[in-house]
Design a protein around this motif. Sequence first.
Motif, PDB file in Angstrom:
ATOM      1  N   ARG A  24       0.834  -1.202   0.000  1.00 15.59           N
ATOM      2  CA  ARG A  24       0.000   0.000   0.000  1.00 15.59           C
ATOM      3  C   ARG A  24       0.869   1.252   0.000  1.00 15.59           C
ATOM      4  O   ARG A  24       0.639   2.179  -0.792  1.00 15.59           O
ATOM      5  N   ARG A  25       1.843   1.304   0.879  1.00  9.67           N
ATOM      6  CA  ARG A  25       2.721   2.481   0.949  1.00  9.67           C
ATOM      7  C   ARG A  25       3.411   2.716  -0.392  1.00  9.67           C
ATOM      8  O   ARG A  25       3.469   3.854  -0.883  1.00  9.67           O
ATOM      9  N   MET A  26       3.906   1.660  -0.984  1.00  4.90           N
ATOM     10  CA  MET A  26       4.687   1.825  -2.217  1.00  4.90           C
ATOM     11  C   MET A  26       3.808   2.162  -3.415  1.00  4.90           C
ATOM     12  O   MET A  26       4.184   2.959  -4.274  1.00  4.90           O
ATOM     13  N   PHE A  27       2.624   1.556  -3.502  1.00  7.81           N
ATOM     14  CA  PHE A  27       1.716   1.894  -4.600  1.00  7.81           C
ATOM     15  C   PHE A  27       1.291   3.364  -4.525  1.00  7.81           C
ATOM     16  O   PHE A  27       1.148   4.028  -5.553  1.00  7.81           O
ATOM     17  N   VAL A  28       1.090   3.865  -3.313  1.00  8.78           N
ATOM     18  CA  VAL A  28       0.703   5.269  -3.145  1.00  8.78           C
ATOM     19  C   VAL A  28       1.872   6.194  -3.455  1.00  8.78           C
ATOM     20  O   VAL A  28       1.728   7.203  -4.157  1.00  8.78           O
ATOM     21  N   TRP A 116      -6.327   5.070  -6.055  1.00 12.19           N
ATOM     22  CA  TRP A 116      -6.994   5.129  -7.354  1.00 12.19           C
ATOM     23  C   TRP A 116      -6.031   5.298  -8.530  1.00 12.19           C
ATOM     24  O   TRP A 116      -6.206   4.621  -9.551  1.00 12.19           O
ATOM     25  N   PRO A 117      -4.999   6.152  -8.427  1.00 10.00           N
ATOM     26  CA  PRO A 117      -4.070   6.246  -9.566  1.00 10.00           C
ATOM     27  C   PRO A 117      -3.390   4.919  -9.878  1.00 10.00           C
ATOM     28  O   PRO A 117      -3.218   4.560 -11.057  1.00 10.00           O
ATOM     29  N   ALA A 122      -2.852   0.134 -13.305  1.00  7.69           N
ATOM     30  CA  ALA A 122      -2.835  -1.324 -13.390  1.00  7.69           C
ATOM     31  C   ALA A 122      -3.916  -1.838 -14.336  1.00  7.69           C
ATOM     32  O   ALA A 122      -3.684  -2.759 -15.132  1.00  7.69           O
ATOM     33  N   ALA A 123      -5.110  -1.250 -14.258  1.00  4.99           N
ATOM     34  CA  ALA A 123      -6.216  -1.691 -15.109  1.00  4.99           C
ATOM     35  C   ALA A 123      -5.910  -1.488 -16.591  1.00  4.99           C
ATOM     36  O   ALA A 123      -6.414  -2.229 -17.442  1.00  4.99           O
ATOM     37  N   ALA A 124      -5.069  -0.498 -16.888  1.00  6.87           N
ATOM     38  CA  ALA A 124      -4.722  -0.218 -18.281  1.00  6.87           C
ATOM     39  C   ALA A 124      -3.799  -1.271 -18.882  1.00  6.87           C
ATOM     40  O   ALA A 124      -3.726  -1.404 -20.110  1.00  6.87           O
ATOM     41  N   VAL A 125      -3.112  -2.026 -18.035  1.00  8.08           N
ATOM     42  CA  VAL A 125      -2.138  -2.999 -18.553  1.00  8.08           C
ATOM     43  C   VAL A 125      -2.414  -4.433 -18.112  1.00  8.08           C
ATOM     44  O   VAL A 125      -1.815  -5.368 -18.645  1.00  8.08           O
ATOM     45  N   ASP A 126      -3.295  -4.620 -17.148  1.00 10.42           N
ATOM     46  CA  ASP A 126      -3.565  -5.946 -16.609  1.00 10.42           C
ATOM     47  C   ASP A 126      -5.061  -6.236 -16.719  1.00 10.42           C
ATOM     48  O   ASP A 126      -5.863  -5.671 -15.975  1.00 10.42           O
ATOM     49  N   PRO A 127      -5.471  -7.122 -17.641  1.00 15.67           N
ATOM     50  CA  PRO A 127      -6.905  -7.422 -17.813  1.00 15.67           C
ATOM     51  C   PRO A 127      -7.574  -7.913 -16.538  1.00 15.67           C
ATOM     52  O   PRO A 127      -8.761  -7.660 -16.327  1.00 15.67           O
ATOM     53  N   ALA A 128      -6.826  -8.603 -15.684  1.00 13.45           N
ATOM     54  CA  ALA A 128      -7.420  -9.109 -14.440  1.00 13.45           C
ATOM     55  C   ALA A 128      -7.791  -7.959 -13.513  1.00 13.45           C
ATOM     56  O   ALA A 128      -8.843  -7.989 -12.863  1.00 13.45           O
ATOM     57  N   VAL A 129      -6.943  -6.941 -13.434  1.00  5.03           N
ATOM     58  CA  VAL A 129      -7.253  -5.777 -12.599  1.00  5.03           C
ATOM     59  C   VAL A 129      -8.411  -4.995 -13.209  1.00  5.03           C
ATOM     60  O   VAL A 129      -9.294  -4.513 -12.491  1.00  5.03           O
ATOM     61  N   ASP A 130      -8.404  -4.876 -14.532  1.00  2.00           N
ATOM     62  CA  ASP A 130      -9.502  -4.182 -15.209  1.00  2.00           C
ATOM     63  C   ASP A 130     -10.828  -4.883 -14.926  1.00  2.00           C
ATOM     64  O   ASP A 130     -11.836  -4.233 -14.605  1.00  2.00           O
ATOM     65  N   LYS A 131     -10.847  -6.210 -14.985  1.00  2.00           N
ATOM     66  CA  LYS A 131     -12.055  -6.979 -14.686  1.00  2.00           C
ATOM     67  C   LYS A 131     -12.461  -6.787 -13.232  1.00  2.00           C
ATOM     68  O   LYS A 131     -13.650  -6.620 -12.923  1.00  2.00           O
ATOM     69  N   TYR A 132     -11.474  -6.803 -12.343  1.00  2.00           N
ATOM     70  CA  TYR A 132     -11.763  -6.591 -10.922  1.00  2.00           C
ATOM     71  C   TYR A 132     -12.419  -5.233 -10.698  1.00  2.00           C
ATOM     72  O   TYR A 132     -13.435  -5.125 -10.008  1.00  2.00           O
ATOM     73  N   TRP A 133     -11.855  -4.179 -11.298  1.00  4.59           N
ATOM     74  CA  TRP A 133     -12.370  -2.832 -11.060  1.00  4.59           C
ATOM     75  C   TRP A 133     -13.748  -2.643 -11.673  1.00  4.59           C
ATOM     76  O   TRP A 133     -14.602  -1.945 -11.105  1.00  4.59           O
TER      77      TRP A 133
END
Length: 210
Positions: A24-28, A116-117, A122-133
Amino acid sequence: MAPVKPTRAERARQTRRRMIDAARRMFVEQGYAGTTMDQIAAQAQVAVQTVYYTFRTKGQLLTEVVEVTAAGDEEPVPVPERPWAREMMSTASAERVLALGVEHGTAIYERVAALWPAVGAAAAVDPAVDKYWRGVTADRRGGQRAMVAKIAELGALRPGLSTDRATDLVVVLLGHDVYRGLVQDAGWTPAAYRAWLLATLVQQLLTTEN
């Protein structure tokens, strides 16, 4: 008396929590693309193989981080079964329905907005994250529709306002873009945003006889 040693399951939960907190810290701070599994492992003080074994992919790890952050805890309790949601669906006051939806909906945004950023990247490059969101978005609309249906059941929807149209209003007003625009971009305090949002939803959705 010797201290009680944590069980294997407790140690596993603690390790998982350290990995989630580090991620979480690093993604932010560094964004999705700028964060690697090796960096997360180093921050969590575990072997990188442990991170991969637990979460498989960086995208899956991000979705786990979002889920834990949104919930505010690690208890696997679905939103409809949480006490506030149960109260919302059992109260006889339409304004209380909206107040609970606003209070807890915006509390989730306060916890998750910084991620959110990373989710968007991630959703732009990973179909699994896009499906999750997409699933998160659909679930949010479903929950908000249930809230509107409760108001309609109480006979408190504004005359001429259908459940579908009322749901559309809630989805937009109690949505990410409005929160981002007013709190993150315009600098409103969360308290000011909640007060405005509740007043606006009451005005837009409820009959004046309520």
